[in-house]
Design a protein around this motif. Structure first.
Motif, PDB file in Angstrom:
ATOM      1  N   GLY A 130       0.797  -1.225   0.000  1.00  0.00           N
ATOM      2  CA  GLY A 130       0.000   0.000   0.000  1.00  0.00           C
ATOM      3  C   GLY A 130       0.827   1.271   0.000  1.00  0.00           C
ATOM      4  N   LEU A 131       2.153   1.137  -0.079  1.00  0.00           N
ATOM      5  CA  LEU A 131       3.021   2.310  -0.042  1.00  0.00           C
ATOM      6  C   LEU A 131       3.880   2.353  -1.293  1.00  0.00           C
ATOM      7  CD1 LEU A 131       4.234   4.731   1.528  1.00  0.00           C
ATOM      8  CD2 LEU A 131       5.889   3.117   2.471  1.00  0.00           C
ATOM      9  N   LEU A 132       3.834   3.464  -1.986  1.00  0.00           N
ATOM     10  CA  LEU A 132       4.673   3.656  -3.157  1.00  0.00           C
ATOM     11  C   LEU A 132       5.471   4.930  -2.956  1.00  0.00           C
ATOM     12  CD1 LEU A 132       5.610   3.028  -6.044  1.00  0.00           C
ATOM     13  CD2 LEU A 132       3.632   4.322  -6.861  1.00  0.00           C
ATOM     14  N   LEU A 133       6.773   4.791  -2.855  1.00  0.00           N
ATOM     15  CA  LEU A 133       7.649   5.953  -2.742  1.00  0.00           C
ATOM     16  C   LEU A 133       8.100   6.329  -4.145  1.00  0.00           C
ATOM     17  CD1 LEU A 133       9.850   4.790   0.257  1.00  0.00           C
ATOM     18  CD2 LEU A 133       7.957   6.406   0.294  1.00  0.00           C
ATOM     19  N   VAL A 134       8.023   7.602  -4.460  1.00  0.00           N
ATOM     20  CA  VAL A 134       8.352   8.059  -5.805  1.00  0.00           C
ATOM     21  C   VAL A 134       9.475   9.079  -5.741  1.00  0.00           C
ATOM     22  CG1 VAL A 134       7.475   9.188  -7.883  1.00  0.00           C
ATOM     23  CG2 VAL A 134       5.991   7.693  -6.573  1.00  0.00           C
ATOM     24  N   ASN A 135      10.559   8.777  -6.426  1.00  0.00           N
ATOM     25  CA  ASN A 135      11.659   9.710  -6.581  1.00  0.00           C
ATOM     26  C   ASN A 135      11.268  10.662  -7.701  1.00  0.00           C
ATOM     27  OD1 ASN A 135      14.007  10.928  -7.623  1.00  0.00           O
ATOM     28  ND2 ASN A 135      15.275   9.324  -6.776  1.00  0.00           N
ATOM     29  N   ALA A 136      11.332  11.931  -7.442  1.00  0.00           N
ATOM     30  CA  ALA A 136      10.909  12.929  -8.424  1.00  0.00           C
ATOM     31  C   ALA A 136      11.749  12.891  -9.697  1.00  0.00           C
ATOM     32  CB  ALA A 136      10.986  14.323  -7.811  1.00  0.00           C
ATOM     33  N   HIS A 137      12.911  12.234  -9.656  1.00  0.00           N
ATOM     34  CA  HIS A 137      13.800  12.195 -10.813  1.00  0.00           C
ATOM     35  C   HIS A 137      13.791  10.845 -11.515  1.00  0.00           C
ATOM     36  CE1 HIS A 137      15.316  16.028  -9.487  1.00  0.00           C
ATOM     37  NE2 HIS A 137      15.473  15.515  -8.280  1.00  0.00           N
ATOM     38  N   ASP A 138      12.880   9.964 -11.149  1.00  0.00           N
ATOM     39  CA  ASP A 138      12.837   8.624 -11.729  1.00  0.00           C
ATOM     40  C   ASP A 138      11.564   8.464 -12.552  1.00  0.00           C
ATOM     41  OD1 ASP A 138      12.456   5.860 -12.210  1.00  0.00           O
ATOM     42  OD2 ASP A 138      13.674   5.354 -10.468  1.00  0.00           O
ATOM     43  N   PRO A 139      11.673   8.548 -13.872  1.00  0.00           N
ATOM     44  CA  PRO A 139      10.469   8.465 -14.710  1.00  0.00           C
ATOM     45  C   PRO A 139       9.742   7.121 -14.592  1.00  0.00           C
ATOM     46  CG  PRO A 139      12.452   8.530 -16.074  1.00  0.00           C
ATOM     47  CD  PRO A 139      12.887   8.734 -14.660  1.00  0.00           C
ATOM     48  N   LEU A 171       9.411   5.192 -11.792  1.00  0.00           N
ATOM     49  CA  LEU A 171       8.580   5.246 -10.591  1.00  0.00           C
ATOM     50  C   LEU A 171       7.420   6.222 -10.758  1.00  0.00           C
ATOM     51  CD1 LEU A 171      11.210   5.169  -7.703  1.00  0.00           C
ATOM     52  CD2 LEU A 171       9.665   3.352  -8.425  1.00  0.00           C
ATOM     53  N   LEU A 172       7.656   7.318 -11.421  1.00  0.00           N
ATOM     54  CA  LEU A 172       6.584   8.273 -11.664  1.00  0.00           C
ATOM     55  C   LEU A 172       5.492   7.638 -12.519  1.00  0.00           C
ATOM     56  CD1 LEU A 172       5.391  11.083 -11.368  1.00  0.00           C
ATOM     57  CD2 LEU A 172       6.742  11.789 -13.350  1.00  0.00           C
ATOM     58  N   GLY A 173       5.883   6.875 -13.522  1.00  0.00           N
ATOM     59  CA  GLY A 173       4.911   6.168 -14.355  1.00  0.00           C
ATOM     60  C   GLY A 173       4.073   5.195 -13.538  1.00  0.00           C
ATOM     61  N   ARG A 174       4.726   4.462 -12.613  1.00  0.00           N
ATOM     62  CA  ARG A 174       3.992   3.544 -11.731  1.00  0.00           C
ATOM     63  C   ARG A 174       3.020   4.312 -10.848  1.00  0.00           C
ATOM     64  NH1 ARG A 174       8.002   0.250  -8.310  1.00  0.00           N
ATOM     65  NH2 ARG A 174       6.070  -0.188  -7.206  1.00  0.00           N
ATOM     66  N   ALA A 175       3.453   5.458 -10.340  1.00  0.00           N
ATOM     67  CA  ALA A 175       2.608   6.241  -9.435  1.00  0.00           C
ATOM     68  C   ALA A 175       1.383   6.784 -10.154  1.00  0.00           C
ATOM     69  CB  ALA A 175       3.417   7.390  -8.830  1.00  0.00           C
ATOM     70  N   ARG A 176       1.497   6.998 -11.431  1.00  0.00           N
ATOM     71  CA  ARG A 176       0.375   7.554 -12.193  1.00  0.00           C
ATOM     72  C   ARG A 176      -0.661   6.511 -12.575  1.00  0.00           C
ATOM     73  NH1 ARG A 176       3.489  11.804 -16.204  1.00  0.00           N
ATOM     74  NH2 ARG A 176       3.583  13.489 -14.687  1.00  0.00           N
ATOM     75  N   GLN A 177      -0.346   5.227 -12.406  1.00  0.00           N
ATOM     76  CA  GLN A 177      -1.293   4.174 -12.734  1.00  0.00           C
ATOM     77  C   GLN A 177      -2.412   4.156 -11.711  1.00  0.00           C
ATOM     78  OE1 GLN A 177      -1.085   2.239 -15.524  1.00  0.00           O
ATOM     79  NE2 GLN A 177       0.633   3.573 -16.016  1.00  0.00           N
TER      80      GLN A 177
END
Length: 54
Positions: A29-38, A40-46
Motif C-alpha cells: 500500500g506504499l509507493l515511494l516516488v523519486n521525483a527524478h525517476d520516470p 517510478l513516476l509512471g507507476r505512481a500515475r497508474q
C-alpha cells in the motif's frame, strides 16, 4: 548537488535515512516516488488496484 543547496544538511541526511527505511519495509500500500525517476513516476500515475484479502 543536494549537499550544495541544502540549508540543513543533517536534516537532509536524516530524511534520506528515513526514506531508505521506508523503501526497505514498504508494503503493497506504499509507493515511494523519486521525483527524478520516470519509471517510478509512471507507476505512481497508474490507477490504484484494490484487492481484498480473504
Amino acid at each position: 548537488m543536494e549537499r550544495f543547496v541544502a540549508h540543513d544538511l543533517p536534516a537532509v541526511r536524516a530524511n534520506h535515512e528515513r526514506l531508505g527505511e521506508l523503501w526497505m519495509s514498504a508494503g503493497p500500500g506504499l509507493l515511494l516516488v523519486n521525483a527524478h525517476d520516470p519509471h517510478l513516476l509512471g507507476r505512481a500515475r497508474q490507477p490504484a488496484t484494490i484487492t481484498q484479502e480473504r
